[in-house]
Design an enzyme around this catalytic site. Structure first.
Site, PDB file in Angstrom:
ATOM      1  CE  LYS A  88      13.203   1.597   5.522  1.00 37.03           C
ATOM      2  NZ  LYS A  88      12.541   0.351   6.331  1.00 37.03           N
ATOM      3  CG  ASP A  89      10.292   1.096  10.442  1.00 42.10           C
ATOM      4  OD1 ASP A  89      10.389   0.369   9.419  1.00 42.10           O
ATOM      5  OD2 ASP A  89      11.160   1.122  11.298  1.00 42.10           O
ATOM      6  NE  ARG A 136       9.572   0.235  -0.744  1.00 40.03           N
ATOM      7  CZ  ARG A 136      10.618   0.072  -0.929  1.00 40.03           C
ATOM      8  NH1 ARG A 136      11.298   0.111  -2.337  1.00 40.03           N
ATOM      9  NH2 ARG A 136      11.866  -0.573  -0.562  1.00 40.03           N
ATOM     10  NE  ARG A 137      13.959  -2.825  -0.780  1.00 39.43           N
ATOM     11  CZ  ARG A 137      14.379  -2.258   1.225  1.00 39.43           C
ATOM     12  NH1 ARG A 137      14.370  -3.355   2.176  1.00 39.43           N
ATOM     13  NH2 ARG A 137      14.891  -1.213   1.557  1.00 39.43           N
ATOM     14  NE  ARG A 154      10.417  -8.985   9.728  1.00 39.08           N
ATOM     15  CZ  ARG A 154      10.075  -9.088  11.443  1.00 39.08           C
ATOM     16  NH1 ARG A 154       9.322 -10.013  11.893  1.00 39.08           N
ATOM     17  NH2 ARG A 154      10.950  -7.786  12.102  1.00 39.08           N
ATOM     18  NE  ARG A 160      16.447  -7.371   7.100  1.00 40.47           N
ATOM     19  CZ  ARG A 160      16.225  -6.834   6.857  1.00 40.47           C
ATOM     20  NH1 ARG A 160      15.582  -6.915   5.830  1.00 40.47           N
ATOM     21  NH2 ARG A 160      14.934  -6.634   7.633  1.00 40.47           N
ATOM     22  CB  CYS A 246       3.649  -4.704   6.148  1.00 38.99           C
ATOM     23  SG  CYS A 246       4.860  -3.592   6.592  1.00 38.99           S
TER      24      CYS A 246
END
Length: 317
Positions: A88-89, A136-137, A154, A160, A246
């Site tokens: 996904k990166d 997105r989230r 981040r 996190r 992004c």
């Protein structure tokens, strides 16, 4: 085969865990004895721009290529021979001279809900603070709960999780795959549905990147998982059509059942007030067919949604 085969990797705990998995798999495919793995297939740690800057969203810095650029430069100049990325990166287009040679079997693609005080997303109180740096989230959460207060989060997974445990947020969202690979799934309170929280294209999958000349190396076939590669090709086709970065809230997920590929892709407005989605399927496709399906569905979503790109200057924090 000429040794050593050097694997370029980010320095984060998750990146090292993922690269270590691939290091062992490549060594096994080449018959390297266990006591020689570190010498024959060494990990080369590379700090990326995305790792160095932790106080801003990626879209403010130029997008997710910030997690791959320095590693790709090392591949191109011969400092490393293989790169391991979270799929996904990886930007939609490959730099000239590089390719994704293999896509290993995918881990769980879902998002995880983590909270000290609440057992599920639906239990969050009015105005709850939700920590995420993913547009997105953010958009998907606000589509369900426009009352939520989205706050920027981040840092690595440990950071996190610590901040969630300390109550800095009422909840945070993370990828199940990363938590699984780090062995910290006990923190997951709920696995969010693939429908409500359609994952990022390629979420849960890894990309094994090489120079184009090395794409047929003897270990490549052993690492590539055909069904995962097919599903990811469809998702990345949609991402390319949606200009997925992004700066846009984009989701795509493909699955294969009885030889039929089923793809869902969507784009959302950043505040979650609008959602455009298309679904499609294809029987026994090639990777090129899967990519074309993704591009077609992504193109239909883009035509319906128009330009939803976010101006970083309009974001808080």
């Amino acid at each position: 085969m000429t040794f050593p085969l050097r694997i370029g990797t980010r320095r984060s705990k998750l990146a090292l865990a993922q690269s270590g998995m691939m290091q062992r798999a490549i060594a096994a495919a080449l018959g390297v004895p266990a006591d020689q793995v570190e010498t024959a297939v060494p990990l080369v740690e590379i700090v990326t721009t995305g790792d160095r800057i932790q106080d801003r969203r990626l879209l403010e810095l130029g997008g997710k290529a910030l997690f791959t650029k320095e590693i790709e430069e090392a591949l191109l100049n011969g400092r490393v021979d293989i790169a391991v990325h979270s799929m996904k990166d990886v930007p939609a287009e490959q730099p000239e001279g590089l390719c994704i040679a293999a896509v290993p079997e995918r881990e769980d693609a879902r998002d995880a809900f983590i909270s000290r005080d609440f057992a599920a997303f639906d239990d969050l109180p009015f105005g709850a603070r939700l920590g995420t740096a993913s547009l997105r989230r953010q958009a998907q959460a606000l589509a369900l709960r426009p009352d939520l207060k989205i706050e920027m989060l981040r840092g690595n997974i440990d950071t996190r999780l610590r901040r969630a445990a300390e109550g800095d947020f009422d909840a945070i969202l993370l990828a199940v795959s990363g938590m699984t690979r780090l062995g910290v799934t006990e923190h997951i309170r709920e696995h969010l549905s693939l429908d409500a929280f359609l994952p990022a294209p390629g979420q849960g999958a890894l990309a094994i990147q090489t120079r184009v000349a090395d794409r047929d190396a003897p270990w490549v076939a052993a690492l590539n998982h055909a069904e995962t590669a097919l599903a990811v090709a469809a998702e990345r086709g949609a991402m390319a059509a949606l200009e997925g970065s992004c700066r846009t809230a984009v989701g795509a997920h493909a699955r294969i059942t009885d030889g039929v590929l089923h793809l869902t892709t969507e784009m959302l407005s950043p505040d979650g007030s609008a959602r455009w989605r298309r679904v499609g399927e294809l029987a026994r496709p090639t990777e090129a067919d899967a990519r074309d399906l993704g591009r077609r569905l992504g193109g239909e979503v883009h035509a319906a949604a128009g330009d939803q790109e976010v101006d970083p200057a309009t974001l808080d924090g």
